[in-house]
Scaffold this motif. Structure first.
Motif: not given
Length: 354
Positions: A148-156
């Motif tokens: 459910s989390l934003s994967t792009n935000l976690i990667i950044i």
């Protein structure tokens, strides 16, 4: 602090983390985090010096902000779905809030600013707990709601944490701050990998806890607080110096140590998913970190490192004759052995990827 009170606080810290690990309910998850935070605060301020109390207050404020964001997510989820279950999907607002809250707890970019100051102000054992055990609960929460989390935000956040952890430790002379920036960089590696493979990220966290614990325990036993004091290590113990060098080089990711293998497998997972830019950023950040890892290794292995004459003979007033089999010595032997047996663990890691 009385010994019985300390034992109760340690049990509460462990119990709070276990509640989070076993929870499938937003409210009990939040209760477990709060129980863990309130129990660790007296342990952090155990020495009760001004610098120690300052670090405890900083840690309390950061954890309070994080708990406030998390509680807002809990209330919003209960209002939208009339349920406290973790299985309910997150919207954009709640996903951002909980990512920010967990980033504060893990010390990820841009929420990393508090972590080096807090680690510098506490003792080595308290810093060990903050760098290892306190990372487990927020990591488990990310595992539970990663879909459910934003994967792009976690990667950044993960990629920038690796760069910040490498760049921030270059100009440091205090061992605790170096290890704090090392923790930021490693959590960046783990959070960058968790998006693509949860099993590999769990293995990375476990291996990091073992290797980082050995480094903290060695520098705590030898009272090595700065780079200049590392030059006393050969006079204390040749075995301790060898163990510190091996553990530090394993943290830096030099082959054939185990720290290299977990980063190699992480890169394999990222390349398999086509994340070539992310791999480049992680490698650059690791090269930056390797500089101050090598500084620690060189300073702790050179017998004739440039130093003041008084510092050269200060080892005589250091440790006494310590002997016997202790739990700490057993753990150090196991963790250093794990770092050395990196090549033998390689087939095991490869089998986990299949």
């Amino acid at each position: 602090m009385h010994r019985n009170i300390l034992v109760v606080l340690i049990i509460s810290v462990v119990l709070g983390t276990l509640i989070v690990v076993s929870s499938h309910h937003w409210f009990t998850l939040w209760v477990g985090l709060e129980m863990n935070t309130l129990s660790i605060l007296p342990i952090i301020s155990y020495q009760f010096t001004p610098r120690n109390v300052e670090s405890s207050v900083k840690y309390f404020l950061i954890q309070s902000i994080s708990a406030g964001f998390l509680l807002n997510v809990v209330v919003i989820q209960a209002w939208l779905y009339s349920s406290w279950s973790l299985g309910n999907p997150l919207n954009e607002v709640t996903s951002f809030l909980i990512t920010f809250a967990l980033g504060l707890k893990l010390g990820l970019f841009p929420c990393h600013y508090w972590f080096p100051d807090v680690i510098q102000g506490v003792g080595f054992l308290q810093g060990l707990v903050l760098s290892t055990w306190q990372k487990i609960a927020p990591f488990v929460i990310i595992l539970s709601i990663i879909e459910s989390l934003s994967t792009n935000l976690i990667i950044i956040m993960g990629a920038m944490s690796v760069l910040v952890g490498g760049w921030g430790g270059l100009n440091q002379t205090q061992v605790r701050k170096m290890l704090a920036f090392s923790s930021i960089a490693h959590m960046g590696w783990i959070c960058s990998t968790i998006v693509y493979s949860t099993s590999v990220s769990c293995i990375m966290l476990i291996v990091y806890i073992f290797i980082n614990s050995s480094v903290f325990l060695i520098v705590n036993n030898m009272s090595l607080s700065s780079l200049s004091s590392l030059s006393r290590l050969p006079f204390y113990s040749f075995v301790g110096g060898f163990g510190l060098v091996i553990s530090i080089l394993s943290l830096g990711g030099l082959p054939p140590l185990l720290g290299f293998l977990i980063k190699f497998i992480s890169l394999h997972v990222l390349v398999s998913n086509g994340s070539f830019l992310l791999c480049s950023i992680l490698v650059i950040g690791s090269l930056l970190s390797l500089f101050y890892y090598l500084r620690i290794a060189f300073n702790s292995s050179l017998l004739l490192f440039p130093q003041h004459l008084l510092l050269l003979f200060s080892w005589r007033n250091g440790l006494g004759n310590q002997s016997g089999l202790t739990l700490e010595g057993i753990f150090l032997s196991i963790s250093i052995g794990v770092s050395l047996l990196g090549l033998f663990c390689f087939p095991i890691f490869i089998s986990l990827l299949n």
